[in-house]
Design an enzyme around this catalytic site. Structure first.
Site, PDB file in Angstrom:
ATOM      1  N   SER A   1       0.834  -1.195   0.000  1.00  0.00           N
ATOM      2  CA  SER A   1       0.000   0.000   0.000  1.00  0.00           C
ATOM      3  C   SER A   1       0.877   1.257   0.000  1.00  0.00           C
ATOM      4  O   SER A   1       1.605   1.493  -0.959  1.00  0.00           O
ATOM      5  CB  SER A   1      -0.956  -0.035   1.193  1.00  0.00           C
ATOM      6  OG  SER A   1      -1.901   1.004   1.129  1.00  0.00           O
TER       7      SER A   1
ATOM      8  N   HIS B   1      -4.192  -0.455  -4.158  1.00  0.00           N
ATOM      9  CA  HIS B   1      -5.635  -0.707  -3.971  1.00  0.00           C
ATOM     10  C   HIS B   1      -6.355  -0.338  -5.274  1.00  0.00           C
ATOM     11  O   HIS B   1      -7.421   0.288  -5.259  1.00  0.00           O
ATOM     12  CB  HIS B   1      -6.196   0.128  -2.811  1.00  0.00           C
ATOM     13  CG  HIS B   1      -5.530  -0.112  -1.498  1.00  0.00           C
ATOM     14  ND1 HIS B   1      -5.780  -1.214  -0.713  1.00  0.00           N
ATOM     15  CD2 HIS B   1      -4.603   0.621  -0.817  1.00  0.00           C
ATOM     16  CE1 HIS B   1      -5.050  -1.150   0.398  1.00  0.00           C
ATOM     17  NE2 HIS B   1      -4.317  -0.048   0.349  1.00  0.00           N
TER      18      HIS B   1
ATOM     19  N   GLU C   1      -5.162  -5.137  -4.870  1.00  0.00           N
ATOM     20  CA  GLU C   1      -4.938  -5.764  -3.574  1.00  0.00           C
ATOM     21  C   GLU C   1      -4.574  -7.235  -3.743  1.00  0.00           C
ATOM     22  O   GLU C   1      -4.956  -7.870  -4.730  1.00  0.00           O
ATOM     23  CB  GLU C   1      -6.183  -5.620  -2.694  1.00  0.00           C
ATOM     24  CG  GLU C   1      -6.470  -4.178  -2.298  1.00  0.00           C
ATOM     25  CD  GLU C   1      -7.708  -4.013  -1.432  1.00  0.00           C
ATOM     26  OE1 GLU C   1      -8.382  -5.051  -1.159  1.00  0.00           O
ATOM     27  OE2 GLU C   1      -8.015  -2.880  -1.045  1.00  0.00           O
TER      28      GLU C   1
END
EC number: 3.4.15.6
Length: 254
Positions: free
Chosen positions: A117, A158, A185
């Site tokens: 992330s 994401h 993800e």
């Protein structure tokens, strides 16, 4: 890693770092609760068979410049950046002794570097820091300096789950020399700097404006981006960064 990494991706990192001989350092600078993030990844990597897992708490530039950082990083075979706020990483670590040493260690191949992330976003030279406005405009994405562990790319994370194609298109229109790389993800790119392989359960979307025939980025209103290429690559596919071309073939998947 694009976020929400499952056991297979984390295991691949442990294996690359040395498996039972791995000496993994977890850096949770991006997190608002670093102690919680550290504990979670220490537990996960230990359960996956890593020989040693320890946190390196860097919450200020004083800590990132402290003499004790060097022996910890030099002993590591793998370094992992957790998720959170990528700008916190650059503010705290950028240009410090920790950053400089990591650049040397990664460049020499002494450590395997991974991030999820926010920890993935910071790998870029030009880093996507936010943006959730509709449309493809200069205002739908914000950028800043990253740590440039992987130059020549703009990484977003994401990606499919949060519908971030518009902001990656806008970012690449603003910086057409960079390749846009949107990572879903539980998905990752494994790279040696010249090419990457897609791992995980999702896809990686590559936006290439190098071949675009027209780019117009007005201060307000829609962006024009004509003739750009988009590649959507699932696990096992590879992409050559210098040649800006995918190699559509089956390879190893996580």
């Amino acid at each position: 890693m694009g976020g929400a990494a499952g056991p297979a991706l984390l295991l691949r990192f442990v294996e690359l770092a040395g498996a039972a001989a791995a000496q993994i350092v977890v850096i949770a600078t991006a997190s608002e609760s670093p102690e919680t993030a550290e504990a979670a990844y220490v537990e996960k990597f230990s359960a996956l068979g890593a020989g040693s897992v320890r946190p390196l708490r860097l919450t200020s530039r004083i800590e990132a410049n402290a003499p004790g950082v060097e022996p910890v990083l030099r002993a590591a075979t793998g370094v992992f950046f957790t998720g959170g706020d990528q700008e916190r990483i650059t503010r705290v670590i950028g240009g410090t002794a920790a950053d400089s040493l990591l650049q040397v260690l990664v460049g020499s191949g002494a450590v395997v570097l991974a991030g999820t992330s926010a920890g993935a976003a910071v790998m870029s030279a030009t880093m996507i820091t936010g943006g959730d406005e509709p449309g493809v405009t200069a205002g739908c994405v914000s950028t800043g300096p990253g740590l440039e562990f992987l130059p020549g790319v703009l990484i977003d994370q994401h990606f499919s789950e949060r519908g971030r194609l518009n902001r990656l298109l806008a970012a690449v229109a603003c910086y057409p020399h960079e390749l846009g790389v949107g990572i879903d993800e539980d998905t990752a790119i494994l790279t040696d700097g010249d090419r990457f392989e897609v791992l995980g359960s999702g896809t990686v979307t590559v936006v290439d404006a190098g071949c675009a025939t027209d780019i117009q980025v007005p201060p307000a209103g829609p962006i024009a981006l004509a003739g750009a290429r988009i590649h959507v690559l699932p696990a096992g596919h590879t992409f050559h960064l210098t040649g800006r071309q995918p190699a559509v073939e089956r390879g190893r998947a996580a």
